[in-house]
Design a protein around this motif. Structure first.
Motif, PDB file in Angstrom:
ATOM      1  N   ARG A 273       0.799  -1.212   0.000  1.00  0.00           N
ATOM      2  CA  ARG A 273       0.000   0.000   0.000  1.00  0.00           C
ATOM      3  C   ARG A 273       0.841   1.276   0.000  1.00  0.00           C
ATOM      4  N   LEU A 274       2.106   1.164   0.259  1.00  0.00           N
ATOM      5  CA  LEU A 274       2.959   2.347   0.323  1.00  0.00           C
ATOM      6  C   LEU A 274       3.353   2.802  -1.072  1.00  0.00           C
ATOM      7  N   THR A 275       3.375   4.103  -1.253  1.00  0.00           N
ATOM      8  CA  THR A 275       3.856   4.664  -2.525  1.00  0.00           C
ATOM      9  C   THR A 275       5.047   5.567  -2.229  1.00  0.00           C
ATOM     10  N   PHE A 276       4.796   6.778  -1.763  1.00  0.00           N
ATOM     11  CA  PHE A 276       5.892   7.700  -1.443  1.00  0.00           C
ATOM     12  C   PHE A 276       6.345   7.573   0.011  1.00  0.00           C
ATOM     13  N   GLN A 277       5.531   6.923   0.863  1.00  0.00           N
ATOM     14  CA  GLN A 277       5.840   6.865   2.292  1.00  0.00           C
ATOM     15  C   GLN A 277       7.053   5.974   2.548  1.00  0.00           C
ATOM     16  N   LYS A 278       7.802   6.338   3.564  1.00  0.00           N
ATOM     17  CA  LYS A 278       8.932   5.513   3.969  1.00  0.00           C
ATOM     18  C   LYS A 278       8.430   4.382   4.857  1.00  0.00           C
ATOM     19  N   PRO A 279       8.775   3.144   4.554  1.00  0.00           N
ATOM     20  CA  PRO A 279       8.269   2.037   5.368  1.00  0.00           C
ATOM     21  C   PRO A 279       8.852   2.058   6.774  1.00  0.00           C
ATOM     22  N   PRO A 280       8.010   1.914   7.780  1.00  0.00           N
ATOM     23  CA  PRO A 280       8.508   1.847   9.148  1.00  0.00           C
ATOM     24  C   PRO A 280       8.924   0.417   9.488  1.00  0.00           C
ATOM     25  N   SER A 281       9.612   0.259  10.596  1.00  0.00           N
ATOM     26  CA  SER A 281       9.807  -1.068  11.166  1.00  0.00           C
ATOM     27  C   SER A 281       8.489  -1.480  11.809  1.00  0.00           C
ATOM     28  N   VAL A 282       8.010  -2.662  11.467  1.00  0.00           N
ATOM     29  CA  VAL A 282       6.776  -3.182  12.058  1.00  0.00           C
ATOM     30  C   VAL A 282       7.175  -4.306  13.002  1.00  0.00           C
ATOM     31  N   VAL A 283       7.020  -4.057  14.308  1.00  0.00           N
ATOM     32  CA  VAL A 283       7.564  -4.974  15.305  1.00  0.00           C
ATOM     33  C   VAL A 283       6.512  -5.314  16.358  1.00  0.00           C
ATOM     34  N   PRO A 284       6.637  -6.486  16.984  1.00  0.00           N
ATOM     35  CA  PRO A 284       5.727  -6.815  18.078  1.00  0.00           C
ATOM     36  C   PRO A 284       6.107  -6.103  19.361  1.00  0.00           C
ATOM     37  N   ALA A 285       5.117  -5.772  20.163  1.00  0.00           N
ATOM     38  CA  ALA A 285       5.377  -5.250  21.504  1.00  0.00           C
ATOM     39  C   ALA A 285       6.108  -6.315  22.317  1.00  0.00           C
ATOM     40  N   VAL A 286       6.912  -5.886  23.267  1.00  0.00           N
ATOM     41  CA  VAL A 286       7.732  -6.840  24.013  1.00  0.00           C
ATOM     42  C   VAL A 286       7.442  -6.862  25.511  1.00  0.00           C
ATOM     43  N   LEU A 287       6.704  -5.892  26.018  1.00  0.00           N
ATOM     44  CA  LEU A 287       6.514  -5.803  27.470  1.00  0.00           C
ATOM     45  C   LEU A 287       5.298  -6.580  27.970  1.00  0.00           C
ATOM     46  N   GLY A 288       4.473  -7.066  27.052  1.00  0.00           N
ATOM     47  CA  GLY A 288       3.325  -7.858  27.451  1.00  0.00           C
ATOM     48  C   GLY A 288       2.409  -7.111  28.393  1.00  0.00           C
ATOM     49  N   ASP A 289       1.871  -7.854  29.382  1.00  0.00           N
ATOM     50  CA  ASP A 289       0.909  -7.215  30.273  1.00  0.00           C
ATOM     51  C   ASP A 289       1.554  -6.392  31.373  1.00  0.00           C
ATOM     52  N   THR A 290       2.886  -6.240  31.317  1.00  0.00           N
ATOM     53  CA  THR A 290       3.551  -5.337  32.262  1.00  0.00           C
ATOM     54  C   THR A 290       3.676  -3.916  31.721  1.00  0.00           C
ATOM     55  N   ALA A 291       3.286  -3.691  30.458  1.00  0.00           N
ATOM     56  CA  ALA A 291       3.504  -2.382  29.839  1.00  0.00           C
ATOM     57  C   ALA A 291       2.799  -1.265  30.596  1.00  0.00           C
ATOM     58  N   GLY A 292       1.522  -1.466  30.965  1.00  0.00           N
ATOM     59  CA  GLY A 292       0.800  -0.417  31.666  1.00  0.00           C
ATOM     60  C   GLY A 292       1.413  -0.087  33.013  1.00  0.00           C
ATOM     61  N   CYS A 293       1.835  -1.108  33.725  1.00  0.00           N
ATOM     62  CA  CYS A 293       2.445  -0.895  35.035  1.00  0.00           C
ATOM     63  C   CYS A 293       3.794  -0.191  34.897  1.00  0.00           C
ATOM     64  N   ARG A 294       4.603  -0.629  33.950  1.00  0.00           N
ATOM     65  CA  ARG A 294       5.900   0.025  33.732  1.00  0.00           C
ATOM     66  C   ARG A 294       5.704   1.472  33.292  1.00  0.00           C
ATOM     67  N   GLY A 295       4.704   1.699  32.448  1.00  0.00           N
ATOM     68  CA  GLY A 295       4.425   3.060  32.024  1.00  0.00           C
ATOM     69  C   GLY A 295       3.978   3.940  33.173  1.00  0.00           C
ATOM     70  N   ALA A 296       3.176   3.386  34.081  1.00  0.00           N
ATOM     71  CA  ALA A 296       2.762   4.142  35.263  1.00  0.00           C
ATOM     72  C   ALA A 296       3.971   4.517  36.107  1.00  0.00           C
ATOM     73  N   GLY A 297       4.943   3.599  36.177  1.00  0.00           N
ATOM     74  CA  GLY A 297       6.180   3.919  36.882  1.00  0.00           C
ATOM     75  C   GLY A 297       6.930   5.053  36.214  1.00  0.00           C
ATOM     76  N   LEU A 298       6.953   5.057  34.884  1.00  0.00           N
ATOM     77  CA  LEU A 298       7.612   6.144  34.160  1.00  0.00           C
ATOM     78  C   LEU A 298       6.917   7.477  34.433  1.00  0.00           C
ATOM     79  N   LEU A 299       5.582   7.473  34.456  1.00  0.00           N
ATOM     80  CA  LEU A 299       4.858   8.704  34.771  1.00  0.00           C
ATOM     81  C   LEU A 299       5.242   9.230  36.148  1.00  0.00           C
ATOM     82  N   ALA A 300       5.373   8.309  37.102  1.00  0.00           N
ATOM     83  CA  ALA A 300       5.743   8.719  38.459  1.00  0.00           C
ATOM     84  C   ALA A 300       7.146   9.303  38.490  1.00  0.00           C
ATOM     85  N   TRP A 301       8.096   8.638  37.843  1.00  0.00           N
ATOM     86  CA  TRP A 301       9.466   9.163  37.826  1.00  0.00           C
ATOM     87  C   TRP A 301       9.541  10.489  37.097  1.00  0.00           C
TER      88      TRP A 301
END
Length: 316
Positions: A273-301
């Motif tokens: 589907r891409l024409t002029f757009q630069k293709p991004p890296s398409v990757v799976p998330a790696v943090l699983g169900d800890t992502a929200g908790c880790r992100g909340a920690g980042l917000l706190a810090w």
């Protein structure tokens, strides 16, 4: 040891951690929300959990937490610290930041939306680490998104930036609860794939994971359902890529657990589907169900940082 409290509140359960300055999870715990007892009980469960985490930190690390971060679903007004609405939890206009601050004896508290908070973690310390621009798209019951720009997550002027699930990909298509027709999440969410596979297979208990398994075994009915979802997802993602030009596209949520059954055809469909757009890296998330908790920690810090990068948001 200096640490912060991180809480990720879901529809039925809560994940929590004490997080060190280097991002290490020093202590982890889980509890039910108690939503069957009503919204007031959910709020009290959150406050009690936070207080117990504070006490644990005092006992084991010699000092209370320096700050707290909490991620919640629904509509969130982070500027005012209010959990405005959650259909799953039944609450409205809960001043959660103030309530937590009081229960935690005055420590600063950050409140964020669950998807954007998870995206913050994936972008900063997960699959998007080192990328200055990323788009995080979890494929679950619905589809949302988080736009990452130089270590922060963009909320937009009204808090709805990243709502990729409501890009229309099929004009005059399936009705969506948002009021539109043909929205992306009606075709490519885990829930949508499960519904389509149940209809195609004749099994009312069939789900998206079963569809992915059937794709792997060569079932043509499953392959047709899967390809329809992949094509719709690619259409929505290319619209987002054209507007946002991210370097990294991070796909998470239950559907991403299919691994290359999803990622191989998705990368090909996006590429076609891409024409002029630069293709991004398409990757799976790696943090699983800890992502929200880790992100909340980042917000706190971030609250404790002299140059905070936590997003200011009113989100849905």
């Amino acid at each position: 040891m200096r640490h912060v409290i991180a809480l990720d509140v879901g529809g039925t359960g809560m994940k929590a951690a004490l997080v060190g300055a280097d991002g290490e999870l020093l202590h982890q715990a889980r509890r039910a929300t108690g939503r069957e007892r009503g919204p007031d009980s959910v709020v009290e469960s959150v406050l009690d959990f936070a207080a117990d985490l504070r006490a644990h930190g005092e006992r084991h690390f010699g000092a209370p937490a320096a700050a707290a971060g909490v991620a919640v679903p629904g509509i969130v007004d982070s500027d005012r610290g209010i959990a405005a609405y959650s259909a799953n939890l039944g609450w409205r206009d809960v001043p959660l930041r103030d309530l937590l601050g009081e229960r935690l004896h005055g420590v600063p508290v950050a409140l964020g939306h669950d998807v954007r908070t998870g995206g913050l973690a994936e972008g900063r310390i997960g699959a998007g680490r080192g990328s200055d621009r990323f788009l995080f798209v979890p494929l679950g019951t619905g589809i949302a998104g988080a736009i990452g720009i130089e270590g922060r997550v963009e909320a937009g002027a009204h808090g709805f930036a990243g709502e990729i699930g409501h890009i229309v990909v099929r004009r005059d298509g399936v009705p969506c609860p948002c009021g539109q027709r043909g929205c992306l999440e009606r075709y490519a969410s885990a829930a949508a794939v499960g519904e389509a596979w149940a209809a195609a297979s004749g099994d009312p208990d069939a789900d998206a994971a079963g569809c992915a398994k059937a794709v792997g075994s060569g079932d043509p009915r499953a392959q047709a359902v899967w390809q329809e979802a992949v094509d719709a997802l690619a259409d929505g993602l290319v619209t987002a890529l054209t507007l946002l030009d991210p370097r990294t596209l991070i796909i998470g949520g239950g559907l991403a657990e299919a691994g290359e059954t999803l990622f191989t055809p998705l990368r090909a469909a996006v590429g076609r589907r891409l024409t002029f757009q630069k293709p991004p890296s398409v990757v799976p998330a790696v943090l699983g169900d800890t992502a929200g908790c880790r992100g909340a920690g980042l917000l706190a810090w971030d609250l404790l940082s002299t140059t905070p990068t936590a997003p200011s948001e009113v989100t849905a």
